[in-house]
Write a protein that holds these residues in place. Structure first.
Motif, PDB file in Angstrom:
ATOM      1  N   MET A   1       0.839  -1.190   0.000  1.00 32.26           N
ATOM      2  CA  MET A   1       0.000   0.000   0.000  1.00 32.26           C
ATOM      3  C   MET A   1       0.875   1.242   0.000  1.00 32.26           C
ATOM      4  SD  MET A   1      -2.984  -0.756   2.833  1.00 32.26           S
ATOM      5  CE  MET A   1      -3.775   0.814   2.410  1.00 32.26           C
ATOM      6  N   PHE A   2       0.281   2.351  -0.378  1.00 35.46           N
ATOM      7  CA  PHE A   2       0.867   3.667  -0.141  1.00 35.46           C
ATOM      8  C   PHE A   2      -0.018   4.347   0.899  1.00 35.46           C
ATOM      9  CE2 PHE A   2       2.483   2.584  -4.322  1.00 35.46           C
ATOM     10  CZ  PHE A   2       3.821   2.943  -4.212  1.00 35.46           C
ATOM     11  N   LEU A   3       0.586   4.750   2.006  1.00 40.08           N
ATOM     12  CA  LEU A   3      -0.194   5.221   3.151  1.00 40.08           C
ATOM     13  C   LEU A   3      -0.532   6.708   3.086  1.00 40.08           C
ATOM     14  CD1 LEU A   3       1.636   3.268   6.009  1.00 40.08           C
ATOM     15  CD2 LEU A   3      -0.344   2.563   4.637  1.00 40.08           C
ATOM     16  N   GLU A   4       0.085   7.449   2.176  1.00 44.40           N
ATOM     17  CA  GLU A   4      -0.190   8.881   2.065  1.00 44.40           C
ATOM     18  C   GLU A   4      -0.542   9.228   0.623  1.00 44.40           C
ATOM     19  OE1 GLU A   4       2.660  11.535   3.843  1.00 44.40           O
ATOM     20  OE2 GLU A   4       3.335   9.963   5.220  1.00 44.40           O
ATOM     21  N   ALA A   5      -1.755   9.701   0.430  1.00 43.89           N
ATOM     22  CA  ALA A   5      -2.213  10.086  -0.906  1.00 43.89           C
ATOM     23  C   ALA A   5      -3.309  11.129  -0.772  1.00 43.89           C
ATOM     24  CB  ALA A   5      -2.723   8.872  -1.669  1.00 43.89           C
TER      25      ALA A   5
END
Length: 212
Positions: A63-67
């Motif tokens: 996952m990418f936790l900051e978007a």
């Protein structure tokens, strides 16, 4: 005299009708434009996930936790004026610290040089009552390539409770998106020659966006 007055009245009536018709005709695009609302994706309800093959044994899930992101869209007509989302590359998470550090270095995301990846929407084509295909440019490692995302609009309506301390309940659009791209198209080739890391990156995106 009566015939002259009737003629002048008929002429004025035709002119008035023509004016109304032209006004209505040229006002239609502006009215359609006004129906497209600005939506801002709620970062607390924005999940960007991916799957990549690991040596043929299984796929690594991350996952990418900051978007963050926003778009201008009319859910009724399916008209998209534009939109984007931005992902912080150093927020990558696969539940394995050493692997995450490797993903951040020059072999993969090179986060010091490229702290963000960005998707800019260019076209949305409805494919069904609540589905569509979103096209746009994905910018990664300094390269931009066109990708396509299959979209399902899950729900549009008044939220069941207030969000983020806001007074009242916001109007929310929730959607799911799926797509894929080859990382080699962006120059990310580590592990390809020995089939250690797959080329295809499967994307899974879930979000809720609030109408502004």
């Amino acid at each position: 005299m009566t015939d002259a007055r009737n003629h002048r009245f008929s002429s004025r009536l035709r002119s008035a009708l023509l004016t109304c018709l032209l006004t209505a005709t040229f006002a239609l695009p502006a009215a359609a434009l006004a129906d497209a609302d600005r939506w801002v994706i709620d970062p607390d309800h924005f999940a960007v996930g991916f799957l990549v093959d690991h040596a043929g044994y299984a796929k690594v899930m991350g996952m990418f936790l900051e978007a963050e992101g926003e778009f201008t869209f009319d859910p009724d007509s399916g008209e998209l004026e534009g939109g984007f989302f931005v992902i912080k590359t150093d927020s990558v998470f696969t539940n394995h610290a050493e692997r995450d550090d490797h993903l951040r270095n020059e072999d993969f995301l090179h986060v010091e040089e490229y702290p963000e990846m960005r998707f800019t929407a260019t076209r949305y084509q409805p494919t069904g009552e609540n589905t569509g295909r979103l096209s746009g440019g994905l910018e990664l490692l300094g390269e931009t390539r066109t990708i396509h995302l299959d979209v399902t609009i899950n729900k549009v309506g008044r939220y069941p409770f207030p969000l983020g301390g806001l007074f009242g309940r916001p109007y929310v659009l929730g959607a799911s998106m799926r797509g894929s791209f080859d990382r080699s198209d962006f120059g990310m080739t580590y592990g390809l020659t020995r089939d250690i890391v797959g080329d295809e990156v499967e994307l899974m995106i879930e979000f809720e966006a609030q109408r502004q």
